[in-house]
Design an enzyme around this catalytic site. Sequence first.
Site, PDB file in Angstrom:
ATOM      1  CB  CYS A 165      -1.022  -0.099   1.094  1.00  0.00           C
ATOM      2  SG  CYS A 165      -1.960  -1.443   1.167  1.00  0.00           S
ATOM      3  CG  HIS A 305      -1.915   4.011   6.027  1.00  0.00           C
ATOM      4  ND1 HIS A 305      -2.084   3.837   4.665  1.00  0.00           N
ATOM      5  CD2 HIS A 305      -2.038   2.935   6.680  1.00  0.00           C
ATOM      6  CE1 HIS A 305      -2.278   2.537   4.603  1.00  0.00           C
ATOM      7  NE2 HIS A 305      -2.240   2.043   5.495  1.00  0.00           N
ATOM      8  CD  GLU A 316      -1.862   7.146   9.850  1.00  0.00           C
ATOM      9  OE1 GLU A 316      -1.407   8.160   9.210  1.00  0.00           O
ATOM     10  OE2 GLU A 316      -2.726   6.409   9.887  1.00  0.00           O
ATOM     11  CE  LYS A 337      -5.710   4.068   2.861  1.00  0.00           C
ATOM     12  NZ  LYS A 337      -4.816   5.329   2.974  1.00  0.00           N
ATOM     13  CG  HIS A 342      -6.431   0.771   1.947  1.00  0.00           C
ATOM     14  ND1 HIS A 342      -5.655   1.264   0.952  1.00  0.00           N
ATOM     15  CD2 HIS A 342      -5.466  -0.152   2.740  1.00  0.00           C
ATOM     16  CE1 HIS A 342      -4.343   1.204   1.679  1.00  0.00           C
ATOM     17  NE2 HIS A 342      -4.513   0.272   2.634  1.00  0.00           N
ATOM     18  CG  PHE A 401      -0.133  -6.196   4.107  1.00  0.00           C
ATOM     19  CD1 PHE A 401      -0.646  -5.480   5.248  1.00  0.00           C
ATOM     20  CD2 PHE A 401      -0.849  -7.166   3.528  1.00  0.00           C
ATOM     21  CE1 PHE A 401      -1.941  -5.886   5.438  1.00  0.00           C
ATOM     22  CE2 PHE A 401      -2.129  -7.446   3.734  1.00  0.00           C
ATOM     23  CZ  PHE A 401      -2.902  -6.808   4.911  1.00  0.00           C
TER      24      PHE A 401
END
Length: 413
Positions: A165, A305, A316, A337, A342, A401
């Site tokens: 991502c 994010h 975060e 998002k 996403h 990831f």
Amino acid sequence: MAQGRRVVITGLGSVCPVGNSVAESWANIKEGVSGAELISKFDTQNYSTKFGATVKNFDSIECLDKKDIRRTDLFIQFALAASFEAVNDSGLLSSDYDYERIGVSVSSGIGGLEMIEENAIILKEKGPKRISPFFVPGSIINMASGNIAIKYGFRGPNLSMVSACSSAGHSIGLSARSIAYGDADVMIAGGAEAAMSPLGMAGFNAAKALSTRNESPKEASRPWDKERDGFVLGEGAGVLVLEEFESAKKRSAKIYGEVIGFGQSGDAFHITAPAEDGRGAKSAMKNALKDSEVDASEIGHINAHGTSTPLGDIIESQAIREVFKNNADDILVTSTKSMTGHLLGAAGAVESIYSILAMQDSLIPPTINLENPDNEAGLNLVANIAMDKKITTVMNNTFGFGGTNVSLIFRKI
């Protein structure tokens, strides 16, 4: 950036769940419109999640010809459409640029999953002789960049970043450095993703990553809300035209802003979960601030994010607080998002576009569905309704990831 030539943004293009152009999607983002809906392209009866944030009416896009559609996976088609808008927006084609100085770096986290899945079925049911000769070049990740370069004849650096991502974030940051260091004068940079296939949905469901709020898809993506239960899978593409400042000024190009900071890091912790102490996120943000040579107090807005996962959002937010300390009180934090879902490898590009437009319009987009904030870090979250505020410097975070992290900083000129 901290070293080398200045890099500005002169063109924007996107295809995403809330609009098939930058103008359409930004208008919907400002109004808090969700792009999530029940999936109709395949049978979801046996799936835990039956919805996603889908691109609508893409078959009406006129910039793609039948050859593009027949020979390429959907993620490449998204990339071609977004780059068409961005390149035309930039005015590059009417300039006298040497095309050997124009490069392309449009990334993807997963690539041509749908085409791979379809050809695997053909192989099993009909045998190897029925596989399309366009299968491999139509599905591999670097062919997003390859097809864009071929379409326009851009002969500069041609590559694609693959970092889950964070892919588009890496493409934008490293493309800016290519210009700063003199490898190119222009880079077409961004990301594209189209993983909303039966296999893609099944894989993310198996990892228990997706929201299962099937009764109310538009309310499912809810970053920082106490009722969040996973992210909403999205699809689409975002492309930015990055250009050396003096060249852009010489041709009187429209300038949206400047890329002034790029920070990257790794968690070295877990294949899918972020480090619990937020070390990777903190390092990426600190590195971006160092690269930009601006003080933390100058950041007015962070497009985070913020995926709507129980663990990721809180880590975060705590990382932001630790990096910015008391300055975090004055930073307006949001996650678009909540509306787009996403977009995986395309997220960093689409969200960078919204960060740049927030500066242009002096308007901070909201995080929708934020009814009961889980906000122990005490961030200044923009909930449900856009907020007017003049800002000159913004940050965009994208994490992926494998513990890969990118922070980008843009400044208004």
